[in-house]
Scaffold this active site. Structure first.
Site, PDB file in Angstrom:
ATOM      1  N   LYS A 100     -17.626  -3.714 -18.145  1.00  0.00           N
ATOM      2  CA  LYS A 100     -17.130  -4.430 -16.959  1.00  0.00           C
ATOM      3  C   LYS A 100     -17.573  -3.789 -15.638  1.00  0.00           C
ATOM      4  O   LYS A 100     -17.667  -4.453 -14.620  1.00  0.00           O
ATOM      5  CB  LYS A 100     -15.610  -4.568 -17.014  1.00  0.00           C
TER       6      LYS A 100
ATOM      7  N   LEU B 262     -12.547 -13.466 -29.535  1.00  0.00           N
ATOM      8  CA  LEU B 262     -12.244 -14.862 -29.832  1.00  0.00           C
ATOM      9  C   LEU B 262     -12.785 -15.789 -28.747  1.00  0.00           C
ATOM     10  O   LEU B 262     -12.562 -17.004 -28.797  1.00  0.00           O
ATOM     11  CB  LEU B 262     -10.727 -15.053 -29.982  1.00  0.00           C
TER      12      LEU B 262
END
Ligand code: ATR
Length: 264
Positions: free
Chosen positions: A65, A15
């Protein structure tokens, strides 16, 4: 026009574009923010595009990450310590990796109006976001942090980050004040195969997942009368910190910000 991205795999669920584009518009910034699914082999070139400023900056999500770190010039102290980068900026010719998940989690807990200092915390899971949660919890001066992961070895590996971590076999839930679900169980309506029914009074059930807004883990916590919170506030504030790093403007967070993320 400046182009920003969130990179990950899978990325469909993200999102971040919705939120970042909302803030870009609100602040009249001439830039775009899109999601892009990459394979491992494409990471290096993508980051070189930031160095060439074809891309202005990016967010990084699961599973990259850590993957991005060798391609960066510098890391913030938080990114260095957690070996986890979720935001990349380009500043003074340097590619810099930041970790805004820590600040996101920290703000989320502060906004809960729950005194976590001195509490005993159990984290379920040992995936990409867990080092950031450990870092934030230590700063909040919790009494102890215990990790329980299906694959115990992955939990043991986290001791590199913090040698006073406790590791517990999957299934043992005794004697904690705060339970954090940092597994992926719940993203697709799965139930965690643990018995939460005899934990005693006054617990906090926190789920990193924000979509769906109430996982089975949180439903169980609620049914047992406990305080519950999903990962939406953490998500919004990690995004806010990234926005501040790129645009040097603090975007507004209000009820519309949260509503914006509910329509999906
Ligand atoms: P990654 O491990 O690639 O960083 P993640 O989504 O951040 O991915 O983490 C997934 C977490 O959910 C892991 O802790 C995983 O446990 P394992 O390390 O044993 O894989 C946990 N998880 C996923 N499915 C699970 C299941 N069915 N039961 C228990 N834990 C599960």
């Amino acid at each position: 026009m400046k182009k920003f991205f969130v990179i990950g795999n899978p990325i469909d669920h993200s999102l971040s574009p919705k939120l970042q584009n909302h803030w870009l518009k609100e602040n009249n910034i001439d830039a775009t923010y899109d999601k892009i699914k990459l394979e491992d082999s494409q990471i290096k070139n993508f980051i070189l595009d930031i160095k060439k400023q074809k891309v202005a900056g990016c967010n990084v999500t699961v599973p990259f990450k850590k993957t991005v770190i060798p391609f960066l010039d510098k890391l913030s102290p938080e990114a260095e310590q957690t070996q986890s980068v979720n935001t990349i900026t380009f500043y003074n010719d340097y590619l810099v990796g930041h970790n805004t998940d820590i600040a996101g989690f920290d703000t989320a807990i502060k906004k809960l109006n729950y005194s976590i200092k001195g509490k005993k915390v159990l984290i379920l899971g040992a995936g990409g976001v867990v080092p950031s949660i450990i870092f934030a919890l230590k700063n909040m001066r919790v009494q102890e942090i215990t990790i329980s992961n299906r694959t115990r070895e992955k939990a043991e590996n986290l001791k590199i980050l913090s040698n006073d971590l406790k590791i517990l076999d999957w299934g043992n839930l005794n004697n904690f004040d705060v339970l954090i679900n940092a597994t992926s169980l719940g993203l697709n309506n799965e139930t965690i195969n643990l018995d939460f029914s005899s934990l005693g009074p006054d617990k906090l059930f926190y789920d990193i997942i924000y979509n769906p807004h109430e996982t089975n883990f949180l439903k169980t916590g609620k049914q047992l009368g406990y305080k519950t919170e999903n990962g939406k506030t953490m998500f919004v504030y990690q995004a806010l910190e990234a926005f501040k790093l790129w645009h040097k403007i603090e975007p507004e967070v209000n009820s519309n910000t949260f509503k914006l993320l509910e329509n999906d």
